[in-house]
Design a protein around this motif. Structure first.
Motif, PDB file in Angstrom:
ATOM      1  N   TRP A 180       0.792  -1.071  -0.124  1.00  0.00           N
ATOM      2  CA  TRP A 180      -0.065   0.165  -0.015  1.00  0.00           C
ATOM      3  C   TRP A 180       0.869   1.351   0.056  1.00  0.00           C
ATOM      4  CZ3 TRP A 180      -4.652  -1.546  -1.136  1.00  0.00           C
ATOM      5  CH2 TRP A 180      -5.117  -2.937  -0.715  1.00  0.00           C
ATOM      6  N   SER A 181       1.911   1.424  -0.572  1.00  0.00           N
ATOM      7  CA  SER A 181       2.911   2.261  -0.629  1.00  0.00           C
ATOM      8  C   SER A 181       2.159   3.582  -1.205  1.00  0.00           C
ATOM      9  CB  SER A 181       4.149   2.335  -1.432  1.00  0.00           C
ATOM     10  OG  SER A 181       4.755   1.025  -1.118  1.00  0.00           O
ATOM     11  N   LYS A 182       1.517   3.580  -2.196  1.00  0.00           N
ATOM     12  CA  LYS A 182       0.915   4.711  -2.710  1.00  0.00           C
ATOM     13  C   LYS A 182      -0.152   5.586  -1.573  1.00  0.00           C
ATOM     14  CE  LYS A 182       1.938   4.028  -7.526  1.00  0.00           C
ATOM     15  NZ  LYS A 182       1.322   3.904  -8.945  1.00  0.00           N
ATOM     16  N   LYS A 183      -0.777   4.746  -1.152  1.00  0.00           N
ATOM     17  CA  LYS A 183      -1.996   5.085  -0.079  1.00  0.00           C
ATOM     18  C   LYS A 183      -1.067   5.691   1.125  1.00  0.00           C
ATOM     19  CE  LYS A 183      -5.617   2.218  -1.612  1.00  0.00           C
ATOM     20  NZ  LYS A 183      -6.459   3.140  -1.941  1.00  0.00           N
ATOM     21  N   ILE A 184      -0.064   5.001   1.421  1.00  0.00           N
ATOM     22  CA  ILE A 184       0.435   5.438   2.949  1.00  0.00           C
ATOM     23  C   ILE A 184       1.174   6.739   2.498  1.00  0.00           C
ATOM     24  CG2 ILE A 184       2.498   4.817   4.356  1.00  0.00           C
ATOM     25  CD1 ILE A 184       1.620   1.989   3.887  1.00  0.00           C
ATOM     26  N   ALA A 185       2.052   6.753   1.334  1.00  0.00           N
ATOM     27  CA  ALA A 185       2.546   8.155   0.772  1.00  0.00           C
ATOM     28  C   ALA A 185       1.772   9.363   0.843  1.00  0.00           C
ATOM     29  CB  ALA A 185       3.263   7.999  -0.286  1.00  0.00           C
ATOM     30  N   ARG A 186       0.256   8.819   0.275  1.00  0.00           N
ATOM     31  CA  ARG A 186      -0.418  10.029   0.333  1.00  0.00           C
ATOM     32  C   ARG A 186      -1.138  10.610   1.607  1.00  0.00           C
ATOM     33  NH1 ARG A 186      -4.041   7.499  -2.979  1.00  0.00           N
ATOM     34  NH2 ARG A 186      -2.539   7.592  -4.627  1.00  0.00           N
ATOM     35  N   GLN A 187      -1.282   9.648   2.507  1.00  0.00           N
ATOM     36  CA  GLN A 187      -1.793   9.716   3.932  1.00  0.00           C
ATOM     37  C   GLN A 187      -0.845  10.663   4.499  1.00  0.00           C
ATOM     38  OE1 GLN A 187      -4.805   8.995   4.397  1.00  0.00           O
ATOM     39  NE2 GLN A 187      -4.959   9.762   6.685  1.00  0.00           N
ATOM     40  N   ILE A 188       0.549  10.269   4.371  1.00  0.00           N
ATOM     41  CA  ILE A 188       1.575  11.276   4.998  1.00  0.00           C
ATOM     42  C   ILE A 188       1.655  12.486   4.782  1.00  0.00           C
ATOM     43  CG2 ILE A 188       4.104  11.159   5.295  1.00  0.00           C
ATOM     44  CD1 ILE A 188       4.311   8.435   5.084  1.00  0.00           C
ATOM     45  N   VAL A 189       1.430  12.837   3.307  1.00  0.00           N
ATOM     46  CA  VAL A 189       1.283  14.033   2.874  1.00  0.00           C
ATOM     47  C   VAL A 189       0.163  14.913   3.268  1.00  0.00           C
ATOM     48  CG1 VAL A 189       1.419  15.607   0.634  1.00  0.00           C
ATOM     49  CG2 VAL A 189       2.836  13.767   0.791  1.00  0.00           C
ATOM     50  N   HIS A 190      -0.890  14.245   3.342  1.00  0.00           N
ATOM     51  CA  HIS A 190      -2.115  14.900   3.963  1.00  0.00           C
ATOM     52  C   HIS A 190      -1.838  15.193   5.346  1.00  0.00           C
ATOM     53  CE1 HIS A 190      -4.278  14.659   0.153  1.00  0.00           C
ATOM     54  NE2 HIS A 190      -4.695  13.367   0.564  1.00  0.00           N
ATOM     55  N   ALA A 191      -1.171  14.454   6.178  1.00  0.00           N
ATOM     56  CA  ALA A 191      -1.116  14.621   7.622  1.00  0.00           C
ATOM     57  C   ALA A 191      -0.231  15.664   7.784  1.00  0.00           C
ATOM     58  CB  ALA A 191      -0.710  13.372   8.188  1.00  0.00           C
ATOM     59  N   ARG A 192       0.824  15.771   7.092  1.00  0.00           N
ATOM     60  CA  ARG A 192       1.977  16.692   7.198  1.00  0.00           C
ATOM     61  C   ARG A 192       1.666  18.018   7.003  1.00  0.00           C
ATOM     62  NH1 ARG A 192       6.462  14.629   2.893  1.00  0.00           N
ATOM     63  NH2 ARG A 192       5.661  16.182   1.248  1.00  0.00           N
ATOM     64  N   ARG A 193       0.382  18.210   6.134  1.00  0.00           N
ATOM     65  CA  ARG A 193       0.072  19.628   5.828  1.00  0.00           C
ATOM     66  C   ARG A 193      -0.732  20.108   7.092  1.00  0.00           C
ATOM     67  NH1 ARG A 193      -2.563  17.808  -0.013  1.00  0.00           N
ATOM     68  NH2 ARG A 193      -0.464  17.931  -1.147  1.00  0.00           N
ATOM     69  N   ARG A 194      -1.197  19.361   7.920  1.00  0.00           N
ATOM     70  CA  ARG A 194      -1.891  20.076   9.246  1.00  0.00           C
ATOM     71  C   ARG A 194      -0.788  20.239  10.113  1.00  0.00           C
ATOM     72  NH1 ARG A 194      -5.174  15.316   7.604  1.00  0.00           N
ATOM     73  NH2 ARG A 194      -4.371  14.088   9.329  1.00  0.00           N
ATOM     74  N   LYS A 195       0.118  19.393  10.397  1.00  0.00           N
ATOM     75  CA  LYS A 195       1.075  19.538  11.413  1.00  0.00           C
ATOM     76  C   LYS A 195       2.217  18.644  11.060  1.00  0.00           C
ATOM     77  CE  LYS A 195      -0.637  16.532  14.933  1.00  0.00           C
ATOM     78  NZ  LYS A 195      -0.934  16.369  16.728  1.00  0.00           N
ATOM     79  N   PRO A 196       3.634  19.005  11.498  1.00  0.00           N
ATOM     80  CA  PRO A 196       4.593  17.880  11.304  1.00  0.00           C
ATOM     81  C   PRO A 196       4.586  16.798  11.888  1.00  0.00           C
ATOM     82  CG  PRO A 196       5.317  20.313  11.724  1.00  0.00           C
ATOM     83  CD  PRO A 196       3.958  20.231  12.022  1.00  0.00           C
ATOM     84  N   ILE A 197       5.075  15.698  11.290  1.00  0.00           N
ATOM     85  CA  ILE A 197       5.247  14.581  11.970  1.00  0.00           C
ATOM     86  C   ILE A 197       6.371  14.243  12.536  1.00  0.00           C
ATOM     87  CG2 ILE A 197       4.991  11.842  11.421  1.00  0.00           C
ATOM     88  CD1 ILE A 197       3.625  12.976   8.567  1.00  0.00           C
ATOM     89  N   SER A 198       6.284  14.313  13.910  1.00  0.00           N
ATOM     90  CA  SER A 198       7.661  14.134  14.672  1.00  0.00           C
ATOM     91  C   SER A 198       7.992  13.063  15.435  1.00  0.00           C
ATOM     92  CB  SER A 198       7.556  15.607  15.657  1.00  0.00           C
ATOM     93  OG  SER A 198       6.379  15.502  16.367  1.00  0.00           O
ATOM     94  N   THR A 199       6.819  12.241  15.715  1.00  0.00           N
ATOM     95  CA  THR A 199       7.221  11.153  16.505  1.00  0.00           C
ATOM     96  C   THR A 199       6.806   9.734  15.615  1.00  0.00           C
ATOM     97  OG1 THR A 199       4.684  10.666  17.320  1.00  0.00           O
ATOM     98  CG2 THR A 199       6.395  12.273  18.372  1.00  0.00           C
ATOM     99  N   THR A 200       7.358   8.490  16.580  1.00  0.00           N
ATOM    100  CA  THR A 200       7.289   7.263  15.693  1.00  0.00           C
ATOM    101  C   THR A 200       5.560   6.685  15.786  1.00  0.00           C
ATOM    102  OG1 THR A 200       7.619   6.250  17.675  1.00  0.00           O
ATOM    103  CG2 THR A 200       9.423   6.477  16.152  1.00  0.00           C
ATOM    104  N   GLY A 201       5.103   7.187  16.919  1.00  0.00           N
ATOM    105  CA  GLY A 201       3.699   7.063  17.222  1.00  0.00           C
ATOM    106  C   GLY A 201       2.815   7.567  16.305  1.00  0.00           C
ATOM    107  N   GLN A 202       2.927   8.802  15.979  1.00  0.00           N
ATOM    108  CA  GLN A 202       2.102   9.703  14.887  1.00  0.00           C
ATOM    109  C   GLN A 202       2.223   9.084  13.549  1.00  0.00           C
ATOM    110  OE1 GLN A 202       4.218  13.652  15.863  1.00  0.00           O
ATOM    111  NE2 GLN A 202       2.291  14.341  14.631  1.00  0.00           N
TER     112      GLN A 202
END
Length: 338
Positions: A180-202
């Motif tokens: 699911w690489s493309k879906k995961i990458a897309r979700q990461i980009v959406h999430a980081r627009r809201r706030k930086p991804i800074s932890t392993t839990g996030q």
């Protein structure tokens, strides 16, 4: 006494470390008195301790690791062997450049000190996995880091927050074999627009959100491959492995053994292919009518199939379950035609 970042003393961490396939490594490495050995990924010193024990009273070991925290623990753990071991903070891919591997004959000439045996135990160490502040695991949330060498600039947080979506998908596909690489990458980009991804839990939660709901019954956590791919990419592990095998083959004396433990199919494939290439008698193109290369094989493969842990070892140490050991022996110095 120095303390690790998890709160335990270095000595306690060393005692809890369980080296993988240690009996099999010793069987193939055959440590002997006066031998010179290299543990290129010394970690917490588990394999190194047994090699030094078996090569007593005068066998010598060079312990290499990128992780200075692990080196400090290994040095403390192996203190009783301090006259027979030297530690170096470096990458095993630079083995042939280390001054500890060279010695001077006179003021004008240096020679490479040939080695009786080399061990590479690839992947992430128990210390790195079990220390939340190192950011290698999502089992305990910590800063998104994953650097084996803490002095390097590139971290997991940098990659996750700054790499383009297609670049992230490529990393997850090529280095993590993630479906699911493309879906995961897309979700990461959406999430980081809201706030930086800074932890392993996030990051682990974002991966879970990206996986289709019907994809249940996982044998491993869905974020495992993503974390693995990021770690391999950030530390350039596959390129270093390729270089390290050639450096190791050059450093060995005839009869010397190279033992490599891998935990990932991409690593194992590189080891398998490089061992085959270095053991080949002819490197002419397949369609060549006769051999013209005058190539001499450098290694002899001693393990036709990889050695894997016994069921008993896996019960004692579940982290050993994906380990594969391949071994080759130096037979000739590499030669190239004039």
């Amino acid at each position: 006494m120095c303390r690790t970042k998890t709160g335990g003393t270095q000595k306690e961490m060393g005692q809890g470390h369980i080296p993988v396939l240690v009996d099999e490594v010793i069987q193939f490495l055959q440590p002997k008195n006066h031998g010179f050995y290299v543990d290129g990924t010394v970690g917490l010193g588990g394999h190194a301790a047994v090699i030094l024990q078996k090569s007593a009273p005068e066998g010598f070991l060079l312990g290499i690791d990128l992780d200075v925290e692990a080196l400090a623990i290994a040095e403390e753990r192996l203190h009783k062997y301090k006259e027979r071991v030297t530690f170096v903070g470096d990458n095993f891919a630079h083995l042939d450049q280390l001054p500890q591997l060279h010695r001077s004959r006179d003021s004008q000439e240096t020679t490479v000190r040939q080695v009786d045996g080399i061990l590479l135990d690839l992947g992430v160490s128990s210390l790195q996995l079990d220390t939340p502040t190192r950011g290698f695991s999502f089992n305990h949330s910590g800063p998104l880091d994953m650097r084996m060498d803490a002095s390097q600039a590139l971290s997991a947080a940098h990659v996750v927050n700054r790499h383009p979506e297609d670049a992230l998908a490529t990393i997850f596909t090529q280095l993590g074999q993630e479906r699911w690489s493309k879906k995961i990458a897309r979700q990461i980009v959406h999430a980081r627009r809201r706030k930086p991804i800074s932890t392993t839990g996030q990051l682990a939660e974002i991966v879970l959100e990206a996986i289709p709901p019907k994809s249940t019954g996982w044998r491993i956590h869905p974020a495992t491959r993503v974390f693995q791919a990021l770690r391999i990419y950030i530390n350039d592990e596959l390129k270093n492995l390729h270089s390290g095998i050639h450096c190791a083959a050059s450093a060995l004396k005839p009869g010397g053994r190279l033992c490599i433990i891998s935990f990932h199919s991409l690593e194992d494939r590189i080891v398998k292919e490089q061992f085959r290439a270095l053991s080949r008698a002819c490197i002419c193109p397949p369609k060549a009518p006769i051999c013209m290369c005058q190539h001499t094989p450098t290694l002899e493969i001693l393990t036709k199939r990889p050695i894997i842990p016994t069921p008993d070892e896996i019960r004692r140490n579940p982290r050993s379950r994906s380990a594969k050991l391949r071994v080759a022996m130096k037979i000739h110095e590499s030669k190239t035609p004039d």
